[in-house]
Design an enzyme around this catalytic site. Structure first.
Site, short mmCIF file in Angstrom:
data_model
loop_
_atom_site.label_atom_id
_atom_site.label_comp_id
_atom_site.label_asym_id
_atom_site.label_seq_id
_atom_site.Cartn_x
_atom_site.Cartn_y
_atom_site.Cartn_z
N SER B 157 0.80 -1.07 0.02
CA SER B 157 0.01 0.02 0.04
C SER B 157 1.05 1.45 0.08
O SER B 157 1.67 1.36 -0.84
CB SER B 157 -0.90 0.03 1.23
OG SER B 157 -1.91 0.93 1.08
N ASP B 323 -8.86 -6.54 -4.47
CA ASP B 323 -8.47 -5.17 -3.82
C ASP B 323 -8.91 -4.20 -4.96
O ASP B 323 -8.66 -4.08 -5.96
CB ASP B 323 -6.94 -5.17 -3.80
CG ASP B 323 -6.30 -3.92 -3.47
OD1 ASP B 323 -7.12 -3.00 -2.99
OD2 ASP B 323 -5.04 -3.59 -3.26
N HIS B 356 -7.99 -5.13 0.04
CA HIS B 356 -6.83 -4.57 -0.14
C HIS B 356 -5.95 -5.26 1.19
O HIS B 356 -4.82 -5.25 0.96
CB HIS B 356 -7.02 -3.28 0.23
CG HIS B 356 -5.60 -2.28 0.21
ND1 HIS B 356 -4.70 -2.09 -0.78
CD2 HIS B 356 -5.18 -1.39 1.31
CE1 HIS B 356 -3.84 -1.29 -0.64
NE2 HIS B 356 -4.23 -0.82 0.75
#
Lengths: 379, 379
Positions: B157, B323, B356
């Site tokens: 991320s 995601d 995610h």
């Protein structure tokens, strides 16, 4: 006045108010002894009352679906693209009835109304109403208007849920159900977004446990946040990208937290602020709860096919490819159940980049198909 | 102590603090004259310092990536599934460095630190830092530790963005870049969700324009809402559905706004409340801004291929099918640019339902492939 409006507009319209004194028992167990529904009508009811169409509105909708209230209105009603002479819901053919939902904040009895029993503003004391309750209240309005059976009940999103519920609660009173951008029940993610919106309102110090009107306050921060998060779910990632991209509001970064940096921030804040000036916080909470609670199959142990067994309407289900709030897959759950239940159902998936909001937008293929269906309805 | 920890755990660890007195000029134009970075290390640096791996954390991460701080800790560090003896980032092979980012709230200098110039808590006066600033501060930490070149810079991320930035800012100092669940820049929708989180914090009356610490307050409402909305975007619709469905907390509906009705509401409120007790609101604002601002191609007129022209690292890009925050399509933008730029790049898309958050979860195929890549790194 007609010359100032487009030929396909219903033109100048005025809301009407229906007062009901027969007590309405609600799903929550409480009873409203009396209530008012504000509504608009477009077109003329025919002699046999066979041409009536009910419009059900979504979360932030109102009774003002088409036309203009004042000659200087900049914008027409929220579904003007679909209602009017020659439009999908053709007012040359149909008599259109568009109420504000019970619990709303645009004229119908709701949390911002005065409770006749206490002479105080209802606020948080207004009962939580459900999609079923709305349908029952709309049936009373139909009675009042002399409409035994709707030619069609039509709605998008939460409005589409009401259209579906009509076919279950009053199977003999609906000939056609047009349910657009809808799901048979909310997903955990849908409920989660609603819960964020509710918490934003509930934790706003100006909410005063729902009695903000009496305190002379408005929980504007909470309403703004609720609308902002809602708005993101109404648009597709792609449409937001196309509309705003990463375009900066000014030509350089500000390196602070309060400046509006990207266009999308400016848009969202504006939408949120506008909304917080015009919408009642208790109504917003109530609408999100009605969404969360909608689950007609619950009474049939989750069996949607069994739920629709009693329905007699013809169904037209429309979805939009980029709608991630109520995706085409969710609409297909309804279509599958209706087919299993041997109902007459047509399904249309519109390739549209606009996300959930697409149902409000005059997309040519959508309007054309919608018109085609409505034109074939025999009166 | 080792007997109380699993054999593949780094065991008991203690944070270290590095103090820097060489001024750091930031992207915003301001300068930090001195600052501290809190960090942890796992494993041993080899004689040639060729086995060092930098872990970059995401929005709410910390320096505590693996192992335990106390014998009675219930949970290990946030990436314990990937760091330890025999794990993908094998501490028998690598010397792992895991700092808390500048501007953080877990030990490194940030908004909740005292400004040595004024002897007041920085609060809103702490500068807005960027991914580039973080990379520069991490380079100073590398200097301090005698690490001329990282065997690998790794992150998921926002951490993956730092890993990418390293290859651009310090091409000679990174041999491998492992960037997981990442995008080359935020979409308008990503920015929109961040903006909702920011507005929740900024409009909380307990925020006091960022100086809440001095007022003895915490903007808990805002932090809770920010975390709730963030959390929804970390999970997939499917994983939320599987985890919570529409399961009720009690066996009947409450018909009010404040009760916890569905399990998902309970989970989100709990997550939000926990977070609001432990995270600094200014740091949250700062982290979301770092995300919004990250756009390494901006200096090359949006040309991502040109952006990576200078990079010398080998790249391993990993994405997860569900995601929707940084979808596989976004990772592929990076892969395409790297291939165009004739870089050495491997790409792996993991079929995972967790959204995610999958990058934090020990998914067998993910760990296996990640291990395979790390094992092939020559020292």
């Amino acid at each position: 006045m007609s010359s100032v409006y487009p030929a396909d507009s219903v033109g100048l319209v005025s809301p009407k108010v229906a007062h009901f004194t027969q007590p309405l028992r609600l799903a929550c167990g409480r009873t409203l002894d009396q209530y008012e529904l504000t509504y608009e009508t477009y077109g003329e009811l025919n002699a046999t009352a066979s041409n009536a169409v009910l419009i059900c509105h979504a979360l932030s909708g109102t009774h003002h679906a088409a036309g203009y209230h004042h000659a200087d209105d900049r914008k027409p009603g929220w579904w003007d693209s679909c209602i009017g002479p020659g439009k999908p819901i053709d007012t040359n053919k149909f008599f259109v009835v568009s109420p504000n939902n019970l619990g709303g904040c645009h004229g119908s009895t709701g949390p911002s109304s005065r409770n006749p029993k206490t002479d105080r503003i209802y606020g948080a004391d207004f009962p939580v109403v459900t999609v079923e309750d709305w349908v029952h209240s709309q049936a009373r309005l139909a009675d009042l208007l002399g409409i035994e059976q709707w030619a069609a009940v039509v709605g998008g999103s939460l409005g589409g849920m009401q259209a579906l519920q009509w076919t279950i609660s009053y199977p003999d009173r609906v000939r056609h159900c047009i349910s657009i951008a809808v799901a048979p029940r909310l997903s955990a993610q849908n409920i989660a977004f609603n819960e964020v919106a509710r918490q934003a309102i509930l934790t706003d110090p100006d909410f005063y446990a729902g009695h903000f009107v009496e305190e002379g306050k408005i929980p504007k921060r909470g309403l703004m946040l609720a609308r902002m998060v809602g708005h993101i779910t109404y648009l597709s990632d792609d449409s937001m990208g196309e509309k705003f991209g990463r375009e900066l509001k000014t030509d350089r970064l500000n390196y602070d937290f309060h400046s509006v940096e990207f266009q999308v921030e400016s848009y969202l804040r504006y939408q949120g602020e506008q909304f917080s000036n015009s919408f009642d916080a208790n109504t917003y909470l109530l609408m999100t709860k009605a969404l969360d609670y909608f689950d007609p199959a619950a009474e049939h142990a989750g069996d949607l096919t069994a739920t629709f067994a009693c329905a007699k309407a013809n169904f037209y289900i429309i979805s939009f490819t980029t709608d991630w709030r109520f995706s085409p897959a969710r609409s297909k759950e309804i279509v599958d159940a209706l087919m299993d239940a041997k109902k007459n159902v047509s399904y249309l998936e519109i390739d549209a980049p606009q996300g959930h909001d697409a149902f409000l937008i005059p997309i040519p293929r959508y309007l054309q198909a919608f018109s085609g269906y409505m034109n074939r309805i025999s009166l």
